[in-house]
Design a protein around this motif. Sequence first.
Motif, PDB file in Angstrom:
ATOM      1  N   ILE A 190      -8.133 -16.255  45.036  1.00 40.56           N
ATOM      2  CA  ILE A 190      -9.068 -15.265  45.585  1.00 40.56           C
ATOM      3  C   ILE A 190     -10.484 -15.815  45.578  1.00 40.56           C
ATOM      4  CG2 ILE A 190     -10.092 -12.988  45.215  1.00 40.56           C
ATOM      5  CD1 ILE A 190      -7.437 -12.051  44.111  1.00 40.56           C
ATOM      6  N   LEU A 191     -10.857 -16.461  44.483  1.00 43.33           N
ATOM      7  CA  LEU A 191     -12.203 -17.031  44.398  1.00 43.33           C
ATOM      8  C   LEU A 191     -12.401 -18.123  45.449  1.00 43.33           C
ATOM      9  CD1 LEU A 191     -12.596 -17.333  40.506  1.00 43.33           C
ATOM     10  CD2 LEU A 191     -13.470 -15.527  42.003  1.00 43.33           C
ATOM     11  N   MET A 192     -11.401 -18.953  45.631  1.00 42.36           N
ATOM     12  CA  MET A 192     -11.496 -20.021  46.635  1.00 42.36           C
ATOM     13  C   MET A 192     -11.530 -19.452  48.042  1.00 42.36           C
ATOM     14  SD  MET A 192      -8.788 -22.745  45.036  1.00 42.36           S
ATOM     15  CE  MET A 192      -8.784 -23.693  46.561  1.00 42.36           C
ATOM     16  N   GLU A 193     -10.792 -18.373  48.270  1.00 40.34           N
ATOM     17  CA  GLU A 193     -10.764 -17.753  49.596  1.00 40.34           C
ATOM     18  C   GLU A 193     -12.151 -17.309  50.030  1.00 40.34           C
ATOM     19  OE1 GLU A 193      -8.958 -16.340  53.072  1.00 40.34           O
ATOM     20  OE2 GLU A 193      -8.056 -17.505  51.458  1.00 40.34           O
ATOM     21  N   HIS A 194     -12.984 -16.930  49.054  1.00 36.90           N
ATOM     22  CA  HIS A 194     -14.322 -16.434  49.361  1.00 36.90           C
ATOM     23  C   HIS A 194     -15.420 -17.418  49.002  1.00 36.90           C
ATOM     24  CE1 HIS A 194     -11.861 -12.774  49.113  1.00 36.90           C
ATOM     25  NE2 HIS A 194     -12.759 -12.204  49.889  1.00 36.90           N
ATOM     26  N   ASN A 195     -15.028 -18.630  48.527  1.00 36.25           N
ATOM     27  CA  ASN A 195     -16.008 -19.651  48.127  1.00 36.25           C
ATOM     28  C   ASN A 195     -16.915 -19.152  47.001  1.00 36.25           C
ATOM     29  OD1 ASN A 195     -15.184 -21.615  50.076  1.00 36.25           O
ATOM     30  ND2 ASN A 195     -16.286 -20.457  51.646  1.00 36.25           N
ATOM     31  N   GLU A 468       2.757 -20.600  45.537  1.00 40.33           N
ATOM     32  CA  GLU A 468       1.433 -20.648  44.919  1.00 40.33           C
ATOM     33  C   GLU A 468       0.332 -20.417  45.955  1.00 40.33           C
ATOM     34  OE1 GLU A 468       1.030 -24.307  42.781  1.00 40.33           O
ATOM     35  OE2 GLU A 468       2.199 -23.574  41.087  1.00 40.33           O
ATOM     36  N   LYS A 469       0.494 -19.370  46.717  1.00 37.69           N
ATOM     37  CA  LYS A 469      -0.512 -19.055  47.726  1.00 37.69           C
ATOM     38  C   LYS A 469      -0.538 -17.554  47.997  1.00 37.69           C
ATOM     39  CE  LYS A 469       0.338 -19.985  52.028  1.00 37.69           C
ATOM     40  NZ  LYS A 469       0.645 -20.652  53.296  1.00 37.69           N
ATOM     41  N   LEU A 470      -1.666 -17.108  48.524  1.00 38.84           N
ATOM     42  CA  LEU A 470      -1.814 -15.709  48.895  1.00 38.84           C
ATOM     43  C   LEU A 470      -1.167 -15.469  50.246  1.00 38.84           C
ATOM     44  CD1 LEU A 470      -5.546 -15.117  47.896  1.00 38.84           C
ATOM     45  CD2 LEU A 470      -3.538 -14.285  46.685  1.00 38.84           C
ATOM     46  N   PHE A 480      -9.415  -7.251  53.495  1.00 33.62           N
ATOM     47  CA  PHE A 480      -9.525  -8.136  52.341  1.00 33.62           C
ATOM     48  C   PHE A 480     -10.702  -9.094  52.502  1.00 33.62           C
ATOM     49  CE2 PHE A 480      -8.164 -12.039  50.055  1.00 33.62           C
ATOM     50  CZ  PHE A 480      -8.163 -11.509  48.778  1.00 33.62           C
ATOM     51  N   HIS A 481     -11.032  -9.425  53.725  1.00 37.96           N
ATOM     52  CA  HIS A 481     -12.113 -10.378  53.978  1.00 37.96           C
ATOM     53  C   HIS A 481     -13.475  -9.699  54.147  1.00 37.96           C
ATOM     54  CE1 HIS A 481      -8.668 -12.964  54.743  1.00 37.96           C
ATOM     55  NE2 HIS A 481      -9.477 -13.987  54.672  1.00 37.96           N
ATOM     56  N   GLN A 482     -13.557  -8.442  53.805  1.00 40.02           N
ATOM     57  CA  GLN A 482     -14.816  -7.735  54.006  1.00 40.02           C
ATOM     58  C   GLN A 482     -15.926  -8.250  53.081  1.00 40.02           C
ATOM     59  OE1 GLN A 482     -14.385  -3.620  53.071  1.00 40.02           O
ATOM     60  NE2 GLN A 482     -13.530  -3.969  51.042  1.00 40.02           N
ATOM     61  N   THR A 483     -15.567  -8.950  52.027  1.00 36.85           N
ATOM     62  CA  THR A 483     -16.573  -9.436  51.074  1.00 36.85           C
ATOM     63  C   THR A 483     -16.930 -10.896  51.303  1.00 36.85           C
ATOM     64  OG1 THR A 483     -14.792  -9.948  49.523  1.00 36.85           O
ATOM     65  CG2 THR A 483     -15.851  -7.809  49.303  1.00 36.85           C
ATOM     66  N   LYS A 484     -16.561 -11.474  52.427  1.00 39.97           N
ATOM     67  CA  LYS A 484     -16.835 -12.892  52.651  1.00 39.97           C
ATOM     68  C   LYS A 484     -18.324 -13.189  52.719  1.00 39.97           C
ATOM     69  CE  LYS A 484     -12.898 -15.357  54.401  1.00 39.97           C
ATOM     70  NZ  LYS A 484     -12.413 -16.307  55.412  1.00 39.97           N
ATOM     71  N   GLY A 485     -19.113 -12.215  53.033  1.00 37.97           N
ATOM     72  CA  GLY A 485     -20.551 -12.448  53.099  1.00 37.97           C
ATOM     73  C   GLY A 485     -21.221 -12.459  51.746  1.00 37.97           C
ATOM     74  N   VAL A 486     -20.501 -12.072  50.702  1.00 41.51           N
ATOM     75  CA  VAL A 486     -21.071 -12.024  49.355  1.00 41.51           C
ATOM     76  C   VAL A 486     -21.077 -13.429  48.771  1.00 41.51           C
ATOM     77  CG1 VAL A 486     -20.824 -11.060  47.048  1.00 41.51           C
ATOM     78  CG2 VAL A 486     -20.269  -9.671  49.049  1.00 41.51           C
ATOM     79  N   SER A 487     -22.202 -13.810  48.227  1.00 40.01           N
ATOM     80  CA  SER A 487     -22.346 -15.142  47.641  1.00 40.01           C
ATOM     81  C   SER A 487     -22.361 -15.030  46.122  1.00 40.01           C
ATOM     82  CB  SER A 487     -23.643 -15.797  48.135  1.00 40.01           C
ATOM     83  OG  SER A 487     -23.875 -17.009  47.468  1.00 40.01           O
ATOM     84  N   SER A 488     -21.596 -15.895  45.488  1.00 39.16           N
ATOM     85  CA  SER A 488     -21.590 -15.984  44.028  1.00 39.16           C
ATOM     86  C   SER A 488     -21.472 -17.457  43.665  1.00 39.16           C
ATOM     87  CB  SER A 488     -20.437 -15.172  43.438  1.00 39.16           C
ATOM     88  OG  SER A 488     -20.532 -15.128  42.032  1.00 39.16           O
TER      89      SER A 488
END
Length: 893
Positions: A190-195, A468-470, A480-488
Amino acid sequence: MQKKMELCFCFYLSFAVLLLQFSCSESIQEAKSGSADIIIGGLFPIHESVNAMGQCNRFSVGRLAQSLMMVHAIEQINQKKELGDIKLGYHILDSCADVTTALKNSLHFMQLNKSSNTDEKQQLSPPVKAVIGDYYSEISIAVTRQLNLEEIPQISYGSTSGFLSDKTRFPSFLRTVPQDDHQAHAIIEILMEHNWNWVGIVATDSEYGRYAVERLQHHAASHDICFAYIHFLPEFLVDKDLKESIGETVKSIVENKNVSVIVSFAKPDHMMYIFNNVLRHQRGKKKIWIASDNWSQSVSCLNTTRWSLRDVGTVFGMTLKSGNTSRFERFLRNIDKNPDMYQNNSFLTAYLSMTDDHVSGSNMSRQIQRLIHMTYPYAVFSIELAVNAIAQAVKNLCNNNRTCASQLKPRQLRDALGSTEFSIDGKKYSFNKDCDVDSGYDIILWRYTSPRTVDMNYKVAHYDIQQEKLMFDPNIESLFHQTKGVSSVCSRCNPGEWKIRQQGQPVCCFECKKCPENHYSNVTDALLCLQCDNTTHYSEEGSQSCTVKETVFLEWKDIYHIVLLASAALGVVLTLVVGIIFLASWNTPVVRSSVGPIALLLLFSILLTFGSVVIFGGKPNDWQCKTRQVLFGLSFTLSVSCILVKSFKIILAFEFDPVIQDRLDKLYKPYLIIPFCMLGQVVICTVWLVYMPPIPMKAYNIPNTVVLKCNERLFPAFGAMLAYIGLLAIICFIIAFKGRKLPQSYNEAKFITFSMLIYLIAWIIFGPVYKNITGRYHSAIEMTVILISAYGILFCLFLTKCYIILCRRSENTTKSFRADVTKFAMGKDSILDKKWPKDSSGIFNEGLSLESLPSPEPLNPVEDRRESINSIMKPSYDDPLQDSQPSLLDYNP
């Protein structure tokens, strides 16, 4: 006396302990079935904590529902008679989410054996053959050690700690859920999916929390994911350090501005305290929370009377594989209709009796409705799977034999469970080598429905353990991808930059540097900049991609090329005009003194030189590359050869030393000199074309462009061609320089000297410029030098003559030329002494004209010219414009 008091104290203390144990055993809450052949124990955290006095509190409706799931699964098997005459029963106790309480209560699974039979030696195994539970890993770790004393198998429906996979330490433990290593890997996905690579961690200080964090760190290290902070909270809510730990955790969440994502392996109560404190701060709101299966579907985490989901932000939850809840919901509704059926279930009875004075009798349905609302699909699946596994193992061992079932030992059942294949809804499952069921994880998203309600069952993805994948559902992937704009992130390098690690800093924190020229990076946080193919592409500093180089050459529409072509065309026109003027004035002294045929040949060579300029431009091709240098070399060699002949002619005509003149006469063969000079250039060009001719090529060493040009290849031949012309030009220059003081009317020497000087200077400058200039105007440099050279000859040798022919006709007469020769001859003392008449005083007599000189017989113009000035002046052909006196104008080679 003192000893008596000590004995009394010990007696009363022992009596108090026994009384306490008796009272506890009498007041213990439990759920039992009727008579059965095989009793399955159940251990559920129906209360979520214990108080300072050791009493269970914080009743959990959701955990009660889970205990009823076990009851329902057992009753289904009995009703369907899946085991024939063998009947399953249950004995459910409360662990109160506390290890001590769980150990004390689980002793009942072992001690019932002794209380049910007076002959202990004859009873070889306890009536409880297996235990389902507990949910929490730290409780299961302690309880399974205790149950293993009698080899009673324990099947957990929620304990996911990886420590429990160690069969050398926990041989009697099984579970119908995957271990936390898989959950940690799913969270990393999940973390990798959103960088997201700069993350905070909150966990309970327990076996479960420690192991989960350790596995998360392990997987994160191989994916360059770092953790800004890790906080462990005391396991027990009554711990005196809990408040301080919560405060430190909230402080880290609020102060780390770059951390937008927090992964939590805490308990539901811990999360309730965290949310209540962190949401007081504006910076603590609207974060991204990734919830472990520990609290992902716990409604008690968020105080919806005070906060809404919009304050919290976004919550992704890890849940175990979900099952079908419809059958269980029907079971709950049947309880509502006939609650007396489960009077032996003290948990359910106490729950159903929770009524308020102002509420009518319909409150019963409301309680059942709440149970239905707190039914977690993952728990239905895992608990039903555990019951089915035990039932199938019993069936395999006893084959519907009640006697076998009553004599079945827990160890036999434990050993059989490892190889048993069981099913739910037609799909088969089994335990792996670690006695786990790798059923996978569902990823849920908390959805806002109203300020006081949250939907915690919305599935957005599934984590497949084998792959081993989503795995995303195409219909809900966008949610699910609605948070892609969030940077962490700690540091972020944009495309066009590459990251440089800082010593002493985490791998996620680095300095960004722009990619150098001809390098690029098209991803964020690039480790290195990729190099462009310099032959076809280029890039500026800090580029995100390579740009195709522009292919260029000296195009016909290029303004500079147009100017050069116009200059060449003008040169051609001027050359033709000069030729016409010379032909029209062929018998005039100016043309005759220019050695007419040689002058026309010189004009022709200049015409070819101007023409060669045309093939230096445009898109290079094979014939053009081979022709342009050769045409220029031969045409300009012809020009210089003609000029060389003219230089010899002038010097020879006015050389009065008989010895020198005799030698020059022998060398002066104009129509042999020109071919001989041309022969040398022909040899050079032939060798060049045969051995290594020029070819068209692409030059890639030019920034941003690919230049189409002719490659001379054999540069020594190119240099030899130019050097050969230069050698002839130097000879012309020396000879012409020697005759610079000849009569004005015949003095081409000055102009030859000047034209050759222009040529030599232009080509000397051309060398380094041609070597250093690159790009589309490379050929234009040589075109310019050729034009300068050609115009130099045209202007210097022909412009003045055309001016005399057209504008100064009075000077284009035999008389004018003779006067010029006479003036020159008067300055030559040696000639005057020998050839010209003097008076008696020895001074030149101007009255003695050339007409008074004797006129000898006609002689050959060259061979007999040395006899006397009169013979030199004798006309070689009749000219109506010429008077009867001889003249040097008559000399033709």
